[in-house]
Enzyme design. Structure first.
Site, PDB file in Angstrom:
ATOM      1  N   SER A 105     -39.173  12.487   6.823  1.00  0.00           N
ATOM      2  CA  SER A 105     -37.842  12.541   6.376  1.00  0.00           C
ATOM      3  C   SER A 105     -36.979  13.004   7.535  1.00  0.00           C
ATOM      4  O   SER A 105     -37.459  13.481   8.530  1.00  0.00           O
ATOM      5  CB  SER A 105     -37.823  13.868   5.249  1.00  0.00           C
ATOM      6  OG  SER A 105     -38.466  13.380   4.168  1.00  0.00           O
ATOM      7  N   SER A 113     -39.976   8.752   2.794  1.00  0.00           N
ATOM      8  CA  SER A 113     -39.082   9.295   3.756  1.00  0.00           C
ATOM      9  C   SER A 113     -37.935   9.703   3.008  1.00  0.00           C
ATOM     10  O   SER A 113     -37.320   8.997   2.418  1.00  0.00           O
ATOM     11  CB  SER A 113     -38.748   8.386   4.895  1.00  0.00           C
ATOM     12  OG  SER A 113     -38.081   9.184   5.928  1.00  0.00           O
ATOM     13  N   ASP A 138     -34.093  10.321   3.555  1.00  0.00           N
ATOM     14  CA  ASP A 138     -33.352  10.289   4.639  1.00  0.00           C
ATOM     15  C   ASP A 138     -31.786  10.233   4.329  1.00  0.00           C
ATOM     16  O   ASP A 138     -31.259   9.744   3.613  1.00  0.00           O
ATOM     17  CB  ASP A 138     -33.461   8.600   5.073  1.00  0.00           C
ATOM     18  CG  ASP A 138     -34.796   8.245   5.737  1.00  0.00           C
ATOM     19  OD1 ASP A 138     -35.332   9.067   6.082  1.00  0.00           O
ATOM     20  OD2 ASP A 138     -35.354   7.071   5.252  1.00  0.00           O
TER      21      ASP A 138
END
Length: 382
Positions: free
Chosen positions: A258, A296, A298
């Site tokens: 992340s 992830s 983001d």
């Protein structure tokens, strides 16, 4: 007193850590501000607490304060862009609804976001002029540092949060394995906190754009276009691509992780244009080699500190003067470049870290220098 627990890494490193510009890596065309940091945006302050305890706890808190006043009483317009929503970012639904920020921003580890939020609520309610407040929308983001940190211990305390908030200052910002970046990794290397800024020429408004990242993601690292990850033989999906045995005994890296990106500017922007600005953060992230993988989280949060767009919480009407759409392009460019450089700073300034039974190495800068030179990036003589 916070004695003994909150200590910066004093381990000697054979190779001095340097920022991207010391390697000749200076993305874009605009010059950085005085400190090349988010704090170059006047009024923005950063405070960090690093927690290393025993051989398992490697985590911390990073606090970003938008201005020196009461963030609840004097609110800044803000917006959030979600590149991939695999994560936790407390307080963002109200930001999307109202287009404003009413608290400082905290960054920490995944399982500590609620503890950090509760501690910030207590801290804010104790401030002057807050005695009658019955609702608070505090903002806390996270990345998962569970590789190096005993994340299930949830070691962040109210004392750590208070210290980060109350120690926040302008000027240079410590980078790498500090604060919320103490236990984070990126592209298979130790990473952490990184920051950068851009100052626009007066002919383009003279605005400053500052960025701070908590980097903990993956992909195929490239630096100014040079294929650093491939040449260092550390990149996502490398075992599948090379059709070879996994010599590290780990599952094939899929680039998960992340990143939290915070963009501050003194350009007078509405929350609508801040939403547009936040979305450009993904472009800077993509330049570094991220593909925003499935696992992830983001997130990009952008805010403006300009007095002309500030919102008093008890105002009946808002009269603001904001930048026109046609004047946004240079601000977009500045943010993309500063995001890219912030990620490089997070990597290059991080130090090798051991914790929770594992060690993650710092990226070898001598080899990075060699790769950059081979691919035409001018490296300064040291």
């Amino acid at each position: 007193m916070l004695t003994g627990l909150f200590v910066l890494n004093a381990a000697a490193q054979e190779e001095p850590r340097v920022r991207a510009r010391d390697l000749g890596v200076a993305p874009g065309i605009f010059s950085p501000g005085t400190n090349n940091a988010i704090t170059d945006v006047a009024g923005v302050r950063v405070g960090q607490v690093t927690l290393r305890k025993g051989d398992k706890v490697r985590t911390g808190v990073t606090a970003i304060l938008p201005h020196p006043g009461n963030a609840y009483r004097s609110r800044v317009p803000a917006a959030l862009h979600v590149g991939n929503g695999f994560g936790k970012f407390i307080g963002t639904t109200q930001i999307n609804e109202l287009g404003e920020l009413e608290s400082p921003i905290l960054l920490t580890c995944t399982l500590c976001v609620w503890k950090a939020a509760d501690a910030m609520v207590e801290w804010m309610l104790a401030q002057p002029d807050m005695q009658e407040v019955r609702s608070l929308n505090v903002v806390v983001g996270e990345t998962n540092d569970g590789r190096l940190n005993d994340i299930r211990a949830r070691p962040i305390t109210a004392a750590a949060v208070r210290t980060a908030l109350e120690s926040a200052k302008s000027g240079p910002v410590q980078e790498g394995s500090v604060g919320a970046g103490t236990g984070t990794t990126a592209f298979g290397w130790k990473a952490g906190i990184g920051t950068s800024s851009r100052k626009l020429p007066e002919s383009l408004g003279g605005w400053t754009v500052g960025v701070l990242v908590q980097a903990n993601f993956g992909g195929v690292l490239q630096v100014e276009g040079a294929p650093v990850g491939r040449e260092l033989d550390r990149y996502a999906f490398q075992n599948a691509v090379a059709a070879r045995e996994n010599t590290r005994g780990l599952a094939d890296d899929r680039g998960d992780g992340s990143i939290i990106i915070v963009i501050a500017t003194d350009a007078p922007l509405s929350d609508r244009n801040l939403q547009r600005l936040a979305s450009r953060g993904m472009m800077g992230l993509g330049r570094t080699g991220s593909s925003a993988s499935n696992g992830s989280g983001d997130y990009i949060l952008a805010f403006s500190t300009a007095e002309s767009v500030r919102r008093q919480f008890d105002a009946v009407r808002l009269q603001t003067t904001e930048l026109a759409n046609e004047q946004m392009s240079a601000v977009f460019q500045a943010s993309v470049d500063a995001v890219e450089e912030s990620v490089y700073n997070a990597l290059f300034m991080a130090t090798t870290e051991s914790g929770n039974g594992q060690t993650v190495e710092a990226i070898p800068l001598d080899q990075v220098r060699k790769i950059l030179k081979e691919h035409g990036v001018e490296v300064p003589v040291r």
